[in-house]
Design a protein around this motif. Sequence first.
Motif, PDB file in Angstrom:
ATOM      1  N   PRO A 234       0.803  -1.230   0.000  1.00  0.00           N
ATOM      2  CA  PRO A 234       0.000   0.000   0.000  1.00  0.00           C
ATOM      3  C   PRO A 234       0.834   1.277   0.000  1.00  0.00           C
ATOM      4  CG  PRO A 234      -0.768  -1.543   1.680  1.00  0.00           C
ATOM      5  CD  PRO A 234       0.548  -2.040   1.208  1.00  0.00           C
ATOM      6  N   LEU A 235       2.165   1.160  -0.007  1.00  0.00           N
ATOM      7  CA  LEU A 235       3.032   2.338  -0.007  1.00  0.00           C
ATOM      8  C   LEU A 235       3.078   3.018  -1.370  1.00  0.00           C
ATOM      9  CD1 LEU A 235       5.140   4.084   1.517  1.00  0.00           C
ATOM     10  CD2 LEU A 235       6.883   2.438   0.783  1.00  0.00           C
ATOM     11  N   ALA A 236       2.813   2.276  -2.421  1.00  0.00           N
ATOM     12  CA  ALA A 236       2.994   2.796  -3.780  1.00  0.00           C
ATOM     13  C   ALA A 236       1.898   3.766  -4.177  1.00  0.00           C
ATOM     14  CB  ALA A 236       3.042   1.631  -4.766  1.00  0.00           C
ATOM     15  N   GLY A 237       2.218   4.569  -5.207  1.00  0.00           N
ATOM     16  CA  GLY A 237       1.212   5.431  -5.819  1.00  0.00           C
ATOM     17  C   GLY A 237       1.217   6.828  -5.258  1.00  0.00           C
ATOM     18  N   LEU A 238       0.054   7.270  -4.773  1.00  0.00           N
ATOM     19  CA  LEU A 238      -0.132   8.647  -4.333  1.00  0.00           C
ATOM     20  C   LEU A 238       0.676   8.962  -3.082  1.00  0.00           C
ATOM     21  CD1 LEU A 238      -4.030   8.890  -4.611  1.00  0.00           C
ATOM     22  CD2 LEU A 238      -2.344   9.522  -6.348  1.00  0.00           C
ATOM     23  N   MET A 239       1.044  10.200  -2.931  1.00  0.00           N
ATOM     24  CA  MET A 239       1.514  10.732  -1.649  1.00  0.00           C
ATOM     25  C   MET A 239       0.338  10.647  -0.678  1.00  0.00           C
ATOM     26  SD  MET A 239       2.670  14.666  -1.289  1.00  0.00           S
ATOM     27  CE  MET A 239       2.786  15.551   0.236  1.00  0.00           C
ATOM     28  N   MET A 240       0.588  10.223   0.566  1.00  0.00           N
ATOM     29  CA  MET A 240      -0.504  10.015   1.522  1.00  0.00           C
ATOM     30  C   MET A 240      -0.203  10.744   2.817  1.00  0.00           C
ATOM     31  SD  MET A 240      -1.088   5.951   0.748  1.00  0.00           S
ATOM     32  CE  MET A 240      -0.264   5.330  -0.725  1.00  0.00           C
ATOM     33  N   GLY A 241      -0.970  10.428   3.864  1.00  0.00           N
ATOM     34  CA  GLY A 241      -0.803  11.124   5.132  1.00  0.00           C
ATOM     35  C   GLY A 241       0.614  11.063   5.660  1.00  0.00           C
ATOM     36  N   SER A 242       1.127   9.831   5.821  1.00  0.00           N
ATOM     37  CA  SER A 242       2.513   9.671   6.286  1.00  0.00           C
ATOM     38  C   SER A 242       3.313   8.733   5.383  1.00  0.00           C
ATOM     39  CB  SER A 242       2.526   9.135   7.723  1.00  0.00           C
ATOM     40  OG  SER A 242       1.920   7.852   7.789  1.00  0.00           O
ATOM     41  N   ARG A 243       2.728   8.346   4.248  1.00  0.00           N
ATOM     42  CA  ARG A 243       3.421   7.482   3.286  1.00  0.00           C
ATOM     43  C   ARG A 243       3.912   8.311   2.107  1.00  0.00           C
ATOM     44  NH1 ARG A 243      -1.436   3.064   2.881  1.00  0.00           N
ATOM     45  NH2 ARG A 243      -1.344   2.271   5.011  1.00  0.00           N
ATOM     46  N   SER A 244       5.084   7.936   1.606  1.00  0.00           N
ATOM     47  CA  SER A 244       5.708   8.715   0.538  1.00  0.00           C
ATOM     48  C   SER A 244       5.002   8.566  -0.795  1.00  0.00           C
ATOM     49  CB  SER A 244       7.160   8.273   0.364  1.00  0.00           C
ATOM     50  OG  SER A 244       7.210   6.920  -0.111  1.00  0.00           O
ATOM     51  N   GLY A 245       4.397   7.390  -1.053  1.00  0.00           N
ATOM     52  CA  GLY A 245       3.966   7.093  -2.408  1.00  0.00           C
ATOM     53  C   GLY A 245       5.181   6.851  -3.278  1.00  0.00           C
ATOM     54  N   ASP A 246       5.015   6.952  -4.594  1.00  0.00           N
ATOM     55  CA  ASP A 246       6.113   6.646  -5.521  1.00  0.00           C
ATOM     56  C   ASP A 246       7.246   7.659  -5.393  1.00  0.00           C
ATOM     57  OD1 ASP A 246       4.671   4.521  -6.506  1.00  0.00           O
ATOM     58  OD2 ASP A 246       3.975   5.569  -8.305  1.00  0.00           O
ATOM     59  N   ILE A 247       8.468   7.155  -5.289  1.00  0.00           N
ATOM     60  CA  ILE A 247       9.671   7.984  -5.330  1.00  0.00           C
ATOM     61  C   ILE A 247      10.727   7.250  -6.158  1.00  0.00           C
ATOM     62  CG2 ILE A 247       9.233   9.064  -3.078  1.00  0.00           C
ATOM     63  CD1 ILE A 247      11.405   7.227  -1.911  1.00  0.00           C
ATOM     64  N   ASP A 248      11.794   7.946  -6.527  1.00  0.00           N
ATOM     65  CA  ASP A 248      12.914   7.321  -7.225  1.00  0.00           C
ATOM     66  C   ASP A 248      13.453   6.196  -6.343  1.00  0.00           C
ATOM     67  OD1 ASP A 248      15.387   6.583  -8.291  1.00  0.00           O
ATOM     68  OD2 ASP A 248      15.969   8.636  -8.763  1.00  0.00           O
ATOM     69  N   PRO A 249      13.424   4.938  -6.799  1.00  0.00           N
ATOM     70  CA  PRO A 249      13.863   3.832  -5.935  1.00  0.00           C
ATOM     71  C   PRO A 249      15.331   3.904  -5.528  1.00  0.00           C
ATOM     72  CG  PRO A 249      13.461   3.072  -8.182  1.00  0.00           C
ATOM     73  CD  PRO A 249      12.921   4.460  -8.100  1.00  0.00           C
ATOM     74  N   MET A 250      16.144   4.623  -6.286  1.00  0.00           N
ATOM     75  CA  MET A 250      17.570   4.714  -5.921  1.00  0.00           C
ATOM     76  C   MET A 250      17.801   5.585  -4.698  1.00  0.00           C
ATOM     77  SD  MET A 250      19.439   2.658  -7.499  1.00  0.00           S
ATOM     78  CE  MET A 250      21.017   3.289  -6.936  1.00  0.00           C
TER      79      MET A 250
END
Length: 417
Positions: A234-250
């Motif tokens: 559930p971390l992927a995708g949108l920026m959320m309350g305290s989750r980053s969502g998608d970022i550069d994996p490196m």
Amino acid sequence: MSKKIFAVNAGSSSLKFQLLDMPSKHVIAKGIFEKIGSQQGIFTMEFKGRKEKELLDLPSHQFAVQHLLDALLKQQVIRSLDEIDGVGHRVAHGGESFGDSVYVDERVMSIIEELAFLAPSHNPVNLTGIAAFKKALPQVGNVAVFDTAFHQSLRPEFFCYPIPSRYYERYQIRKYGFHGTSHQYIAEKVAALWEEQGESAADLRIISCHLGNGASICAIKNGCSVNTSMGFTPLAGLMMGSRSGDIDPMILPFLMQQEGLTAQAISDLLNKESGLLAVSQLSNDVRDIVEASQQGDGKAALALQMFVNRIAQTVAAYITDLAGLDALVFTAGIGEHSALIREMVINKLNCLGLFLNPSANEQGQLFIQNKDSKAKILIVPTDEELMIAQDTMRILELEQQSSEIQTHKVARTGHTT
């Protein structure tokens, strides 16, 4: 025929529940146990227009379930445990094993346990809830309703990751998507709205925006999930309350090397310390951030704009996946209650022919598009508990029919198949 169905969501230290009368959809009682495993537990229950709160020792989920049943009898919400006809459980992860809700037997419990490596913080706890109700109500059927099941209709070009296939074969690494129960509810609700208005729901193209502290978007066509923003987790995708969502994996190995962070520390950083909380440096709650932004807080304003950008970009991409759009739906806490977020998102989508009726948006009406909008824009409250109860009814009826057919075969042939 009226039936009383529990909709249950077991967390690591909590147990949320609703007892619904079906098919009338009437909520008989609802509540939550908090701080399970503690001597300072909290039990809150709403029933018959009342709300009662109790502080108590909550040693286990099993204790909580028994306490709940005793409270329902004591408060005369039900006269007998025999009135309870089924229990539906939210289960976080069904992997590729479950594309629908399922009647819980020993085989199903074993598979849910095997899938715990995909959701180690959730599946074992969900099983604990199932086991507690099976023990307390041994005569009652239980149904598992999976957060991932609705997205099992995704095609490989949408669920595969561009990494070596051996990792999919070994560890089942692929996009699963979550919030499936909510997105399915929206799909069915919007289709019903179309039919009520005399329009065909066949090939209806919907984008469902489930925006809360956890947030995801789902592209839906003809009632099936086509693409969704959450992924392997559930971390992927949108920026959320305290989750980053998608970022550069490196960024991840870079931080591990520069800061000496462990894998667990990185996981905590991305899940608990990022998103709106990190950018605003204030809160993970959009209401707090909106208020601060309106008072001139630049970091809060930046957090809102980043959040809106991610939503609008995903919606735009999913219009491509659906080859058009009939309905854009806002749901969940932010989607249902923040007129400002809806306005900011739609303003960015004006270039795609989506336009808001400002008055309807401020009033929170069902349809909030203006006459020039190429697609309808809706606010539809989600109801995952109702979806769980409906699925539980459906699966229990199928199980009963199957049992009756098997009984008939035995009576006719004298042996089981």
